[in-house]
Design a protein around this motif. Structure first.
Motif, PDB file in Angstrom:
ATOM      1  N   ASP A  19       2.154   7.031  -1.103  1.00  0.00           N
ATOM      2  CA  ASP A  19       0.896   6.277  -1.027  1.00  0.00           C
ATOM      3  C   ASP A  19       1.129   4.868  -1.554  1.00  0.00           C
ATOM      4  OD1 ASP A  19       0.673   6.299  -3.899  1.00  0.00           O
ATOM      5  OD2 ASP A  19      -0.482   8.151  -3.846  1.00  0.00           O
ATOM      6  N   ASP A  20       0.082   4.058  -1.521  1.00  0.00           N
ATOM      7  CA  ASP A  20       0.215   2.648  -1.895  1.00  0.00           C
ATOM      8  C   ASP A  20       0.627   2.455  -3.352  1.00  0.00           C
ATOM      9  OD1 ASP A  20      -0.433   1.886   0.678  1.00  0.00           O
ATOM     10  OD2 ASP A  20      -2.532   1.438   0.210  1.00  0.00           O
ATOM     11  N   GLN A  21       0.073   3.254  -4.260  1.00  0.00           N
ATOM     12  CA  GLN A  21       0.433   3.123  -5.673  1.00  0.00           C
ATOM     13  C   GLN A  21       1.904   3.462  -5.887  1.00  0.00           C
ATOM     14  OE1 GLN A  21      -2.163   5.084  -8.487  1.00  0.00           O
ATOM     15  NE2 GLN A  21      -0.707   4.849 -10.158  1.00  0.00           N
ATOM     16  N   ALA A  22       2.353   4.533  -5.263  1.00  0.00           N
ATOM     17  CA  ALA A  22       3.762   4.908  -5.375  1.00  0.00           C
ATOM     18  C   ALA A  22       4.659   3.842  -4.752  1.00  0.00           C
ATOM     19  CB  ALA A  22       3.992   6.266  -4.717  1.00  0.00           C
ATOM     20  N   GLN A  23       4.238   3.296  -3.623  1.00  0.00           N
ATOM     21  CA  GLN A  23       5.026   2.248  -2.966  1.00  0.00           C
ATOM     22  C   GLN A  23       5.146   1.021  -3.851  1.00  0.00           C
ATOM     23  OE1 GLN A  23       6.472   2.751   0.296  1.00  0.00           O
ATOM     24  NE2 GLN A  23       7.717   1.135  -0.604  1.00  0.00           N
ATOM     25  N   ALA A  24       4.048   0.656  -4.516  1.00  0.00           N
ATOM     26  CA  ALA A  24       4.079  -0.501  -5.418  1.00  0.00           C
ATOM     27  C   ALA A  24       5.049  -0.267  -6.572  1.00  0.00           C
ATOM     28  CB  ALA A  24       2.671  -0.802  -5.938  1.00  0.00           C
ATOM     29  N   LEU A  25       5.070   0.935  -7.115  1.00  0.00           N
ATOM     30  CA  LEU A  25       5.998   1.252  -8.208  1.00  0.00           C
ATOM     31  C   LEU A  25       7.447   1.234  -7.710  1.00  0.00           C
ATOM     32  CD1 LEU A  25       3.995   4.116  -9.926  1.00  0.00           C
ATOM     33  CD2 LEU A  25       4.565   1.887 -10.941  1.00  0.00           C
ATOM     34  N   LEU A  26       7.686   1.821  -6.540  1.00  0.00           N
ATOM     35  CA  LEU A  26       9.035   1.815  -5.968  1.00  0.00           C
ATOM     36  C   LEU A  26       9.503   0.384  -5.725  1.00  0.00           C
ATOM     37  CD1 LEU A  26      11.454   3.402  -4.783  1.00  0.00           C
ATOM     38  CD2 LEU A  26      10.257   3.308  -2.578  1.00  0.00           C
ATOM     39  N   ASP A  27       8.658  -0.416  -5.091  1.00  0.00           N
ATOM     40  CA  ASP A  27       9.021  -1.803  -4.797  1.00  0.00           C
ATOM     41  C   ASP A  27       9.278  -2.587  -6.074  1.00  0.00           C
ATOM     42  OD1 ASP A  27       8.719  -1.169  -2.118  1.00  0.00           O
ATOM     43  OD2 ASP A  27       6.753  -2.149  -1.933  1.00  0.00           O
ATOM     44  N   ARG A  28       8.416  -2.389  -7.080  1.00  0.00           N
ATOM     45  CA  ARG A  28       8.593  -3.087  -8.353  1.00  0.00           C
ATOM     46  C   ARG A  28       9.930  -2.713  -8.996  1.00  0.00           C
ATOM     47  NH1 ARG A  28       5.682  -1.018 -13.344  1.00  0.00           N
ATOM     48  NH2 ARG A  28       7.145  -1.819 -14.852  1.00  0.00           N
TER      49      ARG A  28
END
Length: 142
Positions: A19-28
């Motif tokens: 999901d978007d929250q997980a994607q943001a953490l992965l990208d960060r």
């Protein structure tokens, strides 16, 4: 070229978070790792694995950071978890082989790498970690 295209497609799949929250953490975490900011990267991957404990790539990426830091035991634990969650994750399996080699477990590391190369013969590690005549061909039994 075909192998490179398949590898790129696998990375697209692995790096698509749930999901978007997980994607943001992965990208960060991946951005921080690329900048050698391992503290921030580990924080992001810790949060990612806590938020999405069934998402293998969070463990794989955290293992990569710990591998770079030379913390092989911690990396190996995360790689084993990633592989348990996603048995076909050849990048995690290759990382596990490299970690074993880094720990000085040469025979076990090379055996693990041969197993990965039997499933994905286009890995970049093939050329310099195992003699060419010992690399299994696609579909060949070990």
């Amino acid at each position: 070229m075909e192998g490179r295209a398949l590898t790129n497609r696998m990375w697209e799949i692995w790096s698509s978070a749930p999901d978007d929250q997980a994607q943001a953490l992965l990208d960060r975490g991946m951005t921080a790792r690329a900048s050698y900011n391992f503290t921030e990267a580990l924080d992001a991957f810790d949060r990612l694995t806590a938020y999405c404990p069934a998402y293998a790539e969070g463990y794989n990426q955290r293992a990569f950071v710990n591998f770079i830091r030379g913390d092989y035991g911690v990396a190996l634990d995360d790689l084993d978890r990633a592989i348990a969650l996603s048995p076909d994750h050849v990048a995690a399996a290759a990382g596990r082989a490299l970690t074993l080699l880094g720990m000085g477990e040469i025979a076990e590391g090379q055996a693990a790498l041969r197993e990965v190369l039997a499933r994905h013969p286009w890995l970049p590690e093939r050329g310099h970690l195992i003699p060419e005549d010992q690399i299994p061909r696609q579909g060949q039994k070990l």
